[in-house]
Design a protein around this motif. Structure first.
Motif, PDB file in Angstrom:
ATOM      1  N   CYS A  53      -4.224   6.180  -1.764  1.00  0.00           N
ATOM      2  CA  CYS A  53      -3.615   4.929  -1.337  1.00  0.00           C
ATOM      3  C   CYS A  53      -3.728   3.941  -2.483  1.00  0.00           C
ATOM      4  CB  CYS A  53      -4.305   4.387  -0.083  1.00  0.00           C
ATOM      5  SG  CYS A  53      -3.742   2.758   0.438  1.00  0.00           S
ATOM      6  N   LEU A  81       0.857  -1.167   0.000  1.00  0.00           N
ATOM      7  CA  LEU A  81       0.000   0.000   0.000  1.00  0.00           C
ATOM      8  C   LEU A  81       0.897   1.222   0.000  1.00  0.00           C
ATOM      9  CD1 LEU A  81      -2.617  -0.960   2.768  1.00  0.00           C
ATOM     10  CD2 LEU A  81      -2.674  -1.513   0.326  1.00  0.00           C
ATOM     11  N   TYR A  90      -2.886  -5.192   5.931  1.00  0.00           N
ATOM     12  CA  TYR A  90      -1.739  -4.554   5.313  1.00  0.00           C
ATOM     13  C   TYR A  90      -1.731  -3.076   5.673  1.00  0.00           C
ATOM     14  CZ  TYR A  90      -1.666  -8.787   2.456  1.00  0.00           C
ATOM     15  OH  TYR A  90      -1.638 -10.092   2.027  1.00  0.00           O
ATOM     16  N   ALA A 141      -5.546  -1.874   4.814  1.00  0.00           N
ATOM     17  CA  ALA A 141      -6.435  -2.777   4.086  1.00  0.00           C
ATOM     18  C   ALA A 141      -6.708  -4.004   4.938  1.00  0.00           C
ATOM     19  CB  ALA A 141      -5.823  -3.184   2.753  1.00  0.00           C
ATOM     20  N   ALA A 156      -3.036   0.388  -3.990  1.00  0.00           N
ATOM     21  CA  ALA A 156      -2.872  -0.948  -3.428  1.00  0.00           C
ATOM     22  C   ALA A 156      -2.460  -1.945  -4.497  1.00  0.00           C
ATOM     23  CB  ALA A 156      -4.167  -1.410  -2.766  1.00  0.00           C
ATOM     24  N   PHE A 200      -8.799  -6.481  -4.718  1.00  0.00           N
ATOM     25  CA  PHE A 200      -8.933  -5.235  -3.967  1.00  0.00           C
ATOM     26  C   PHE A 200     -10.374  -4.982  -3.558  1.00  0.00           C
ATOM     27  CE2 PHE A 200      -9.864  -0.671  -4.025  1.00  0.00           C
ATOM     28  CZ  PHE A 200      -8.974  -0.209  -3.065  1.00  0.00           C
ATOM     29  N   MET A 223     -11.101  -0.706   3.367  1.00  0.00           N
ATOM     30  CA  MET A 223      -9.997   0.244   3.348  1.00  0.00           C
ATOM     31  C   MET A 223     -10.222   1.315   4.399  1.00  0.00           C
ATOM     32  SD  MET A 223      -8.110  -1.047   1.015  1.00  0.00           S
ATOM     33  CE  MET A 223      -6.891   0.259   0.914  1.00  0.00           C
ATOM     34  N   ASN A 234      -7.756   0.218  -8.002  1.00  0.00           N
ATOM     35  CA  ASN A 234      -7.163  -0.326  -6.774  1.00  0.00           C
ATOM     36  C   ASN A 234      -6.668   0.793  -5.859  1.00  0.00           C
ATOM     37  OD1 ASN A 234      -7.610  -2.895  -7.869  1.00  0.00           O
ATOM     38  ND2 ASN A 234      -5.620  -3.665  -7.176  1.00  0.00           N
TER      39      ASN A 234
END
Length: 119
Positions: A22, A4, A108, A97, A24, A29, A34, A76
């Motif tokens: 952000c 990320l 993450y 995430a 990713a 996704f 998020m 994403n």
């Protein structure tokens, strides 16, 4: 390799705006929730806003009405639009995430981007 990457932070005067992104590099996704977190030196990392895989949104009370979280699954990418910024918004902002796969929680974190609100 999952990553990320936050961007869009910087220096802004009180009352100004910033838009954080952000990006990713993660599979599926669209199935991740998020979130954006805020952290200042010596303090814990606090939730600012979150958006679920279905688009449901939550905000911390202190940011309600000033910040807007969104996502673009085709890119994403998650976003945090920050308006009417205040000096107390100064912090490092982290993207997070989350997804549950079976009984396993998958989390993450990004590296963070600095936001400074000052004259």
């Amino acid at each position: 390799q999952v990553r990320l990457e936050e961007s869009g932070g910087g220096l802004v005067q009180p009352g100004g705006s910033l838009r954080l992104s952000c990006a990713a590099s993660v599979r599926d996704f669209q199935y991740y929730s998020m979130s954006w977190y805020q952290q200042t030196p010596g303090n814990e990392r606090d939730l600012v806003a979150s958006i679920s895989s279905l688009g449901r949104i939550k905000y911390a009370d202190s940011e309600k009405g000033r910040f807007t979280i969104s996502r673009d699954n085709a890119k994403n990418t998650a976003y945090l639009q920050m308006d009417n910024l205040k000096p107390e918004d100064t912090a490092v902002y982290y993207c997070h995430a989350y997804r549950r796969v079976g009984t396993t929680d998958v989390n993450y974190w990004g590296q963070g981007t600095q936001v400074t609100v000052s004259w």
